[in-house]
Design an enzyme around this catalytic site. Structure first.
Site, PDB file in Angstrom:
ATOM      1  CG  ASP A   1      -0.236  -0.028   2.541  1.00 53.20           C
ATOM      2  OD1 ASP A   1       0.762  -0.772   2.659  1.00 53.20           O
ATOM      3  OD2 ASP A   1      -0.661   0.694   3.461  1.00 53.20           O
TER       4      ASP A   1
ATOM      5  CD  GLU B   1       4.422   0.558   6.794  1.00 57.53           C
ATOM      6  OE1 GLU B   1       5.223   0.793   7.713  1.00 57.53           O
ATOM      7  OE2 GLU B   1       4.109   1.412   5.933  1.00 57.53           O
TER       8      GLU B   1
END
Lengths: 349, 349
Positions: free
Chosen positions: A65, A121
């Site tokens: 991400d 994350e």
């Protein structure tokens, strides 16, 4: 060293798949499709590529991400850098992981190499799917070593400080502010303690030539109900960054000592420290192959999640941390090559 | 002394007219209708009863509004007290005002007595209609003296402290809390100042045997943006109660001296002090007639609004301040009688 054309193409391909936190399904499926010749296991929007075996297990880990887009265009190359959202943090690392996993010499070398591509994350701590992956794929805890390919400024970053947040509450008693002697002011009562906290110096801890610094700071403060009322309560968040030589219990003990003046201390969250194992043979080999300077990781990283399950880990990946989360995010292509090549050499020797 | 039956009836009538702040139209009209034999001037939901004349002008002032209802029933009498919302704060005072204004001996006595019934006292400072009345009815500034009939615990309360709120801002610079040495912590930077504020002692000022106390306190505090960020800004409200011997400018000077450690000090609001004129002949007479102990008013009251236009004023009215704003609000009927009788004697002698 010039980056091999195909890695740059892979990085371009990754940058052009949108994957802001919470929207990692597309990129997870794309990476799974690309690596479909290998055994894969999907956990939510995360992916484990590889399986247990007899050779020592090395985990390569990277998140899929990115932070939210700030108007960045599609990936482009200029001045030896690739520009675009997530280029440095951390699709360059993910590109290197893909090419290592696709490399027969790596996969048939002395190590059993497993890739962990995970979601969440960049969002809240609780949404980080590395936790789900490590829980859902138990063989990962048998790994000999893990490399997290977050941007590391060309360094081989060992361990990381732990982090604890706690709320220190000071109590007084309310009264009308025209007659403060009828109450006790909870805000100014904390003054001596705040002054003490302001005078704190970092406490250094050295391990294997690496220096970590323990620091404690007051990061938020809130008290009072009205301009004309003596405040009965004052709450401060105390943020402790503790060095990897300490257990969580020892760190909480330090925090309690620092906040003994408070009427109440409540621990809000704990992120464990990442231990240092600079003498692990693979990490020694990686240090030699890369020539990267060794450094202590002062901030908290996912390296600590591997430490927590007993797996020594380092942070080593292409990109400058100062470029992460910036609108002009980019990654130097020579760093991408160096990281890929150093890992390839260490994994095949 | 027993309260005359008709005053108790008037108080019952007033308590049973709802008049929460913002809804004073009905009670204002009711009082105007009751006093329609006298010259009246309406200002918004407030009322001035009386007009200028040759005799020394004495103003009787009281607010018509109450705090919001907390389930209280209609007015009732028990144990020598009248119970109900607004009974003490301050419909008992308003009842006494009405009976004094209706009393021929008072109205034809040595003083020109004028009543000021006003709205908005219990709400925000800006909505207090006494300001509108004093601005809209200029002859009031020629008054010789004013009595505000707020509950005064049987005391004759002179003057009042002024009040100033100011925001003290401490500035640092943000950084990640893992590396606090890259920033400056604005919250803990204020620790020494808060500790100093905590050690402050009241400064007493005595005038005509009355002691006022100057106090300064930190009443609200707020700083920080996240648990893991060194705070770049910390803001505190400082509440100063200054004694009537000081001008606003002198008081602000005191505040600036107290907050010299702050990076910025911004004055938010100023309520002037109410001056003391205990030797005013009418007030001396009222003290003698009532036998009420004289006291300094430590908190801020509307007495200061009269001081501001040059009219000496006192706070003297039936009721205990501790009963105001309470769900079990009530007023001792003997206090109502004493206040009414003392004022009647002073106004007719």
């Amino acid at each position: 060293m010039q980056a091999p054309t195909d890695i740059v193409e892979t990085l371009t391909w990754l940058v052009d798949i949108p994957s802001e936190t919470g929207n990692e399904d597309e990129i997870c499926s794309a990476v799974a499709a690309r690596l479909d010749g290998l055994p894969t296991k999907r956990v939510k929007e995360s992916l484990v590529v590889g399986q247990p075996g007899d050779r020592p297990l090395i985990v390569l880990a990277g998140h899929l991400d990115t932070v939210p887009r700030q108007g960045q265009d599609a990936a482009s190359i200029l001045d030896g850098r690739l520009w675009g959202l997530g280029a440095a943090d951390m699709k360059a690392g993910v590109a290197a992981m893909i090419h290592l996993l696709e490399d027969p010499e790596v996969m048939e070398g002395p190590y059993n190499v497993v890739g962990v591509f995970y979601a969440g994350e960049e969002g809240p701590f609780d949404g980080n799917q590395l936790a789900d992956v490590l829980e859902g794929v138990p063989f990962l805890s048998e790994a000999s070593c893990a490399v997290v390919l977050e941007p590391s400024d060309g360094e081989l970053q060992h361990g990381c400080n732990g982090a604890i947040n706690a709320t220190a509450t000071f109590r007084g008693s309310s009264s009308h502010s025209a007659r403060p002697w009828w109450g006790e002011n909870a805000i100014s009562k904390a003054g001596e303690w705040l002054a003490k906290m302001h005078r704190l110096e970092p406490i250094d801890y050295e391990v294997d030539g690496l220096v970590f610094r323990q620091v404690a700071t007051v990061t938020t403060a809130e008290g009072g109900v009205a301009r004309n009322v003596i405040p009965g309560e004052f709450r401060c968040n105390v943020n402790l960054r503790y060095t990897p030589d300490k257990t969580v219990a020892e760190a909480i003990g330090d925090l309690e000592g620092l906040c003994e003046e408070a009427d109440l201390l409540e621990v809000e969250d704990v992120a464990p420290a990442g231990s240092v194992d600079a003498n692990h043979p693979f990490l020694v080999s990686l240090a030699e192959e890369s020539g990267a300077p060794r450094a202590a990781k002062q901030g908290w990283t996912d390296v600590a999640r591997f430490s927590e399950i007993g797996v020594p880990a380092v942070n080593y990946g292409p990109g400058e941390t100062s470029r992460a989360h910036q609108v002009d995010e980019s990654v130097p292509l020579d760093q991408l090559s160096t990281v890929w090549d150093s890992l390839r050499s260490a994994l095949t020797s």
